[in-house]
Design an enzyme around this catalytic site. Structure first.
Site, short mmCIF file in Angstrom:
data_model
loop_
_atom_site.label_atom_id
_atom_site.label_comp_id
_atom_site.label_asym_id
_atom_site.label_seq_id
_atom_site.Cartn_x
_atom_site.Cartn_y
_atom_site.Cartn_z
N LYS A 179 -5.09 7.06 -3.94
CA LYS A 179 -4.21 6.77 -2.81
C LYS A 179 -2.87 7.51 -2.93
O LYS A 179 -2.26 7.87 -1.93
CB LYS A 179 -3.97 5.26 -2.74
CG LYS A 179 -3.20 4.77 -1.53
CD LYS A 179 -3.24 3.26 -1.52
CE LYS A 179 -2.34 2.67 -0.45
NZ LYS A 179 -2.44 1.20 -0.41
N ASP B 225 -8.26 -3.56 3.08
CA ASP B 225 -7.10 -3.23 2.25
C ASP B 225 -7.57 -2.10 1.34
O ASP B 225 -8.37 -2.33 0.43
CB ASP B 225 -6.66 -4.45 1.43
CG ASP B 225 -5.62 -4.10 0.35
OD1 ASP B 225 -5.10 -2.97 0.35
OD2 ASP B 225 -5.34 -4.99 -0.48
N GLU C 77 0.94 -2.74 5.22
CA GLU C 77 0.52 -3.77 4.27
C GLU C 77 1.40 -5.03 4.34
O GLU C 77 0.88 -6.15 4.39
CB GLU C 77 0.49 -3.21 2.85
CG GLU C 77 -0.72 -2.29 2.66
CD GLU C 77 -0.62 -1.38 1.44
OE1 GLU C 77 0.30 -1.58 0.61
OE2 GLU C 77 -1.44 -0.46 1.33
MG MG Z 1 -2.08 -3.66 -2.76
#
Ligand code: MG
Ligand code: ADP
Length: 584
Positions: A71, A9, A150
């Site tokens: 990100k 992740d 995700e």
């Molecule tokens: Mg997250």
């Protein structure tokens, strides 16, 4: 583990890495025992680098050189200010440093090199952002075998892939800097994103900032005028208090000597805090409604709601989401670990390390064989986890019998004829007196649902094998439901028939046996004993005509008891004969 694939992740605020070890997905902890690593990189003036928690520790003294939330910049054109904030590096290169650190932790934990990874990205990432993430992985020396969404990873972590076709899942993800709500639907075994809505500038950081500025104002400070290193201290304390208020009702915000001279302290209650947060929470709920609207779904058409992201630990957030969807959220997983665990599960499926879990299945109906009297003899009960193995030994019903027919049955009914026949096989054996042959029957059901029936004449060791492909497990839900409800419907009459059949078989065995015993030893019995036996025999014969299961069962038991003394005397006599013969 040969060439494991890790799951990663790569979050805006925090990142984590995991692997499937001996069938279990688990996240790997660093030297400090932490499974969650801040997505932060510090780049010193001399070019030296610190990553994760170590980078965050530089925030106070050298905050300007600590890069966070990189990100947000992935796969985008950067403006001059953004370029400067990365000290000449690209967002991919910064992300690669974070991925490299995760890789290092995994290699250290597992004691072997890691080459392959599954990495998650937000559902709204466009192709350019996905490509940039892949490049970051490659820069870190990882082959990115798959990029997954995700929310899909979160749903996998919660095992929602088991919900079945057309089921819909809402994933509410509130992290440190971003919020998104995704609605997924299971289509042909994979999750499709029906809708996703969010706010890339909304998350836990905003809450920290709101509390920090409010507290600084109470201390009489002008936030805008505060130097960077002081702001960091207020924000760090605000985050601590925020997290504490998720589990306690009251917490003290305390900054001793915040400017070297003055100290500040104030109590914050959860109630006050919830009021402050309301506008932020309301924004996320508005996104939920928009996503539902886009997907043209009503809240009640969602089959499951899961909360992920560290900020969903806030009770008020959870309450608002539950109210919006009208259902209790599943909170069985750690919200900040769910995405990494889901990526790990996906990685395990790709590498084969997770095979067992995916294939784990149960027998939908019982499996057995027909025995004397037309009864169903269950060897593997319904709902047994496969693979499995079970067996029993059977004997011949008739003297001189040369073969036994094995009918393999599936179903829940007591009588063989009411179940389904999957196949049959004849097992030859050496002719023997009644009850002398020994035939072992074993059922073996493998992970692919193939049933192998092994029948063995124990005295000769000769086997007969019958292989039944697939049919043992591949039964439609509808047929299973029908079989089960019929078995419930007929439970009483079925049971009565079984009791009757068993008692009848016993009676048919007992009557001639008693006959034989009486011809040998009736003179050893008293008149009274003889009368009892006669009465019991008559009773059994009578009951056999009556067709009443329980009455017959009782009569048979009575006859058995009445002849106990006689049977014992016959055995004694036989022993005497034998030893007497030996002795003289
Ligand atoms: Mg997250
Ligand atoms: P991201 O997906 O953005 O990388 P995470 O899912 O790790 O982020 O969430 C990080 C955020 O969760 C941070 O803002 C952190 O303060 C917040 N958080 C973590 N634990 C709690 C808690 N117990 N109560 C409230 N917020 C929390």
């Amino acid at each position: 583990m040969n060439d494991p694939i890790v799951g990663i992740d790569l979050g805006t605020t925090n990142s984590a890495i995991g692997v499937v070890d001996s069938g279990f997905p688990l996240l790997l902890a660093d030297e400090e025992g932490k499974r969650i690593m801040p997505s932060a990189v510090w780049i010193g003036e001399d070019g030296s680098v610190e990553i994760g928690r170590k980078a965050l520790r530089r925030r106070g003294a050298d905050g300007a050189r600590v890069i966070t939330s990189v990100k947000r910049l992935m796969g985008r054109e950067l403006d001059t200010r953004e370029k400067q904030s990365l000290f000449g590096k690209s967002p991919e290169e910064i992300s690669a440093l974070i991925l490299g650190e995760l890789k290092r932790v995994a290699e250290w934990r597992l004691g072997q090199p890691i080459r392959k990874a599954v990495i998650t990205v937000p559902a709204y990432f466009h192709d350019g952002q996905r490509q940039a993430t892949k490049r970051a992985g490659e820069l870190a020396g990882l082959e990115v075998v798959r990029i997954i969404n995700e929310p899909t990873a979160a749903a996998l972590c919660y095992g929602l892939d088991q919900l079945g076709e057309r089921s819909r899942v809402a994933v509410y993800d509130l992290g440190g800097g971003t919020f998104d709500l995704s609605i997924l639907e299971m289509q042909e075994g994979v999750f499709q994103v029906l809708a996703t809505h969010g706010d890339t500038r909304l998350g836990g950081d905003d809450l920290d900032l709101a509390m920090a500025t409010a507290m600084a104002r109470r201390a009489g400070l002008d936030w805008q005028a505060l130097p960077q290193e002081q702001r960091v201290r207020w924000q760090v304390e605000a985050e601590r208090v925020k997290c504490a208020l998720s589990s306690s009702e009251r917490e003290t915000f305390a900054l001793p000597f915040y400017d070297g001279v003055n100290s500040f302290s104030a109590d914050v209650t959860r109630e006050q805090w919830q009021e402050w947060m309301q506008p932020w929470i309301a924004k996320t709920i508005a996104c939920c409604h928009k996503a539902l609207n886009d997907a043209q779904l009503l809240p009640q058409e969602i089959n499951a709601v899961v909360l992920v992201g560290g900020s969903t630990r806030i009770p008020a957030v959870r309450a608002a989401v539950e109210q919006c969807f009208g259902r209790v959220a599943d909170v069985s997983q750690h919200p900040d670990e769910a995405i990494a665990l889901g990526a790990t599960i996906q990685a395990g499926m790709l590498s084969g390390a997770m095979k067992q879990m995916v294939l784990l299945d149960v027998t939908p109906l019982s499996l057995g064989i027909e025995t004397l009297g037309g009864l169903m003899n269950v060897l593997i009960p319904r709902n047994t986890t496969i693979p499995c193995k079970a067996g029993e030994t059977f004997t011949n019903a008739v003297a001189g019998q040369k073969a036994m027919r094995i009918r393999v049955l599936q179903g829940e009914r007591e009588m063989a004829r009411d179940n389904w026949e999957l196949g049959q096989v004849d097992v030859p054996f050496e002719p023997a007196a009644k009850g002398q042959a020994r035939i072992g029957v074993q059922f073996r059901l493998d992970e692919n649902g193939i049933l192998e029936v092994l029948a063995r004449d124990v005295s000769t060791g000769i086997d007969r094998i019958l292989v039944i492909e697939n049919s043992a497990v591949d039964v439609s839900d509808e047929k299973v439901g029908q079989m089960v409800s019929e078995s419930v419907e007929h439970a009483f009459e079925d049971m009565a028939e079984r009791v009757w059949t068993e008692a009848k078989l016993k009676a048919e065995e007992l009557l001639p046996a008693v006959e034989g015993a009486l011809s040998i030893g009736s003179e050893w019995l008293s008149e009274e004993e003889l009368q009892t036996i006669e009465a019991a025999r008559a009773d059994v014969r009578h009951a056999l005509e009556g067709k009443e299961a329980h009455r017959l069962k009782q009569a048979v038991q009575e006859l058995d008891r009445a002849t106990e003394a006689l049977a014992a005397k016959i055995v004694e006599y036989a022993m005497e004969q034998a030893t007497g013969g030996l002795g003289s």
